[in-house]
Design a protein around this motif. Structure first.
Motif, PDB file in Angstrom:
ATOM      1  N   LEU A   1       1.280  -1.130   0.173  1.00 25.01           N
ATOM      2  CA  LEU A   1      -0.036   0.454   0.044  1.00 25.01           C
ATOM      3  C   LEU A   1       1.047   1.361   0.389  1.00 25.01           C
ATOM      4  CD1 LEU A   1      -2.694   1.250   0.080  1.00 25.01           C
ATOM      5  CD2 LEU A   1      -2.462   1.111   3.103  1.00 25.01           C
TER       6      LEU A   1
ATOM      7  N   THR B   1       1.233   4.890   0.719  1.00 28.24           N
ATOM      8  CA  THR B   1       0.424   5.558   1.740  1.00 28.24           C
ATOM      9  C   THR B   1       0.580   7.275   1.863  1.00 28.24           C
ATOM     10  OG1 THR B   1       2.361   5.533   3.465  1.00 28.24           O
ATOM     11  CG2 THR B   1       0.833   3.545   3.589  1.00 28.24           C
TER      12      THR B   1
ATOM     13  N   ARG C   1       1.085  10.765   4.504  1.00 24.81           N
ATOM     14  CA  ARG C   1       1.097  11.463   5.496  1.00 24.81           C
ATOM     15  C   ARG C   1      -0.427  12.414   5.880  1.00 24.81           C
ATOM     16  NH1 ARG C   1       6.132  15.211   6.164  1.00 24.81           N
ATOM     17  NH2 ARG C   1       5.670  15.417   8.547  1.00 24.81           N
TER      18      ARG C   1
ATOM     19  N   ILE D   1      -4.072   6.771   8.701  1.00 25.74           N
ATOM     20  CA  ILE D   1      -3.204   5.967   8.423  1.00 25.74           C
ATOM     21  C   ILE D   1      -3.772   4.513   9.576  1.00 25.74           C
ATOM     22  CG2 ILE D   1      -1.243   4.586   7.927  1.00 25.74           C
ATOM     23  CD1 ILE D   1      -3.365   6.490   5.646  1.00 25.74           C
TER      24      ILE D   1
ATOM     25  N   LEU E   1      -4.743   0.952   9.074  1.00 27.58           N
ATOM     26  CA  LEU E   1      -4.353  -0.422   9.823  1.00 27.58           C
ATOM     27  C   LEU E   1      -4.823  -1.024  11.080  1.00 27.58           C
ATOM     28  CD1 LEU E   1      -0.589   1.429   8.958  1.00 27.58           C
ATOM     29  CD2 LEU E   1      -1.519   0.543   7.334  1.00 27.58           C
TER      30      LEU E   1
ATOM     31  N   PRO F   1       3.052  -0.941   4.092  1.00 31.37           N
ATOM     32  CA  PRO F   1       3.283   0.293   3.745  1.00 31.37           C
ATOM     33  C   PRO F   1       4.454   1.166   2.740  1.00 31.37           C
ATOM     34  CG  PRO F   1       2.952  -0.149   5.835  1.00 31.37           C
ATOM     35  CD  PRO F   1       3.376  -1.190   5.678  1.00 31.37           C
TER      36      PRO F   1
ATOM     37  N   ARG G   1       6.237   4.768   1.229  1.00 28.56           N
ATOM     38  CA  ARG G   1       5.189   6.167   1.526  1.00 28.56           C
ATOM     39  C   ARG G   1       6.424   6.391   0.356  1.00 28.56           C
ATOM     40  NH1 ARG G   1       6.300   9.737   6.162  1.00 28.56           N
ATOM     41  NH2 ARG G   1       4.286   8.883   6.480  1.00 28.56           N
TER      42      ARG G   1
ATOM     43  N   ARG H   1       3.596   7.242  -7.311  1.00 29.89           N
ATOM     44  CA  ARG H   1       2.637   6.857  -6.839  1.00 29.89           C
ATOM     45  C   ARG H   1       1.778   6.071  -7.811  1.00 29.89           C
ATOM     46  NH1 ARG H   1       0.078  10.007  -1.557  1.00 29.89           N
ATOM     47  NH2 ARG H   1       2.791  10.703  -1.286  1.00 29.89           N
TER      48      ARG H   1
ATOM     49  N   LEU I   1      -3.019   5.237  -1.408  1.00 32.27           N
ATOM     50  CA  LEU I   1      -3.619   6.003  -1.306  1.00 32.27           C
ATOM     51  C   LEU I   1      -2.639   8.306  -2.091  1.00 32.27           C
ATOM     52  CD1 LEU I   1      -4.258   6.390   2.043  1.00 32.27           C
ATOM     53  CD2 LEU I   1      -5.723   5.946   0.630  1.00 32.27           C
TER      54      LEU I   1
END
Length: 311
Positions: free
Chosen positions: A110, A112, A114, A120, A124, A138, A140, A146, A159
């Motif tokens: 996934l 993610t 911030r 978040i 989870l 996760p 970032r 993304r 996301l």
């Protein structure tokens, strides 16, 4: 030379079926073909036929048969624990497959974002409660990377903020957050929430370069243009705290940001909430039926306050 020529045996004859092992174990446990057939709910001839086929395939006699009794041979005694192990392993594999099919187990990669707040973490936690065997990884990545990672299959979902369309992806809105304007505290703006038409368009606007976050850049510049003002871009946004300090101590400028860990307070900087526009966070996924793990994620997102209908 083929394997058949080497061994003199067709490959199909060498493969044991789980059914044959199950019948073999049942006969060993029950001490006879008739009682094994009753336990299995089939006719005795089918049990006998499959056990003999297994013996032919293995090249050993598994039972010593007489008119009065059936008992394991030496080879049968040696094979029995191995057969039980194979059947137990097959049952474990079936259970794991069932859990994978339901999304209760597996791996979910996934992308993610911030903040804001502990959303978040609650997501989870919800996933861990509903599917303890589902391992979330996760990751970032910069906003611009993304969608490409989801499209390439490197992520199962990500996301993304402010994105309204992305080729080859489906975007599922999950929540919407307000935006905030930061500007010098002596700027003559209303004290309450602002609308797009009240933005300080005459001041240099601090935004990250468009290539770093195209959706957010376009959201803000589009709101200014919709209000009839051409954006006056100033020094780039270099992180929230650093940018706010620059606004408070340097030449007049302003910026727009979304909440990550609370709305900061900085001397000589005024922060005003925007009534519009707001920023929507979406889940970027590949088109088509969701995987079981992704279905679990959608359920957990829908369970969050303001998560909406993501079924």
């Amino acid at each position: 030379m083929s394997s058949t020529e080497i061994t003199g045996r067709d490959e199909s004859e060498e493969s044991m079926e789980l059914r044959q092992l199950r019948y073999f174990v049942a006969v060993a446990d029950e001490g006879g073909f008739g009682r094994a057939a009753e336990r299995l709910g089939i006719v005795q001839s089918a049990v006998s036929q499959q056990v003999r086929r297994l013996e032919r395939q293995l090249g050993v006699t598994l039972f010593e048969r007489s008119t009065r009794r059936v008992r394991l041979s030496g080879a049968g005694e040696r094979l029995l624990p191995e057969a039980r192990g194979v059947l137990a392993a097959a049952e474990r594999a079936r259970r794991v497959a069932a859990d994978l099919a339901s999304g209760a187990e597996g791996v979910l990669r996934l992308g993610t974002v911030r903040g804001p707040g502990d959303r978040i973490y609650r997501l989870l936690d919800g996933l861990a409660a509903s599917a303890p065997g589902l391992h979330v990884r996760p990751r970032r990545l910069p906003p611009a990377e993304r969608p490409a990672a989801v499209r390439a299959g490197e992520l199962d979902a990500a996301l993304v903020r402010g994105l309204t369309a992305s080729p080859g992806l489906e975007l599922l809105p999950v929540w919407t957050d307000p935006l905030y304007v930061a500007l010098p505290e002596d700027h003559p703006l209303p004290a309450g929430p602002l609308t797009g038409r009240e933005l300080p368009a005459g001041l240099p606007l601090r935004l990250a370069p468009r290539e770093e976050n195209p959706p957010f850049h376009d959201l803000i510049t589009g709101a200014l243009r919709a209000a009839g003002a051409e954006p006056l871009l100033g020094p780039p946004f270099i992180g929230l705290q650093e940018t706010l300090m620059a606004i408070g101590t340097g030449p007049p400028s302003w910026t727009v940001f979304y909440e990550v860990a609370g709305v900061p307070r900085v001397p000589r900087v005024a922060v005003r909430r925007l009534d519009a526009p707001a920023v929507t966070t979406s889940l970027a996924v590949r088109p088509g039926p969701p995987s079981p793990a992704l279905r679990r994620l959608l359920q957990a997102l829908a369970a969050l306050p303001g998560g909406g209908d993501l079924r």
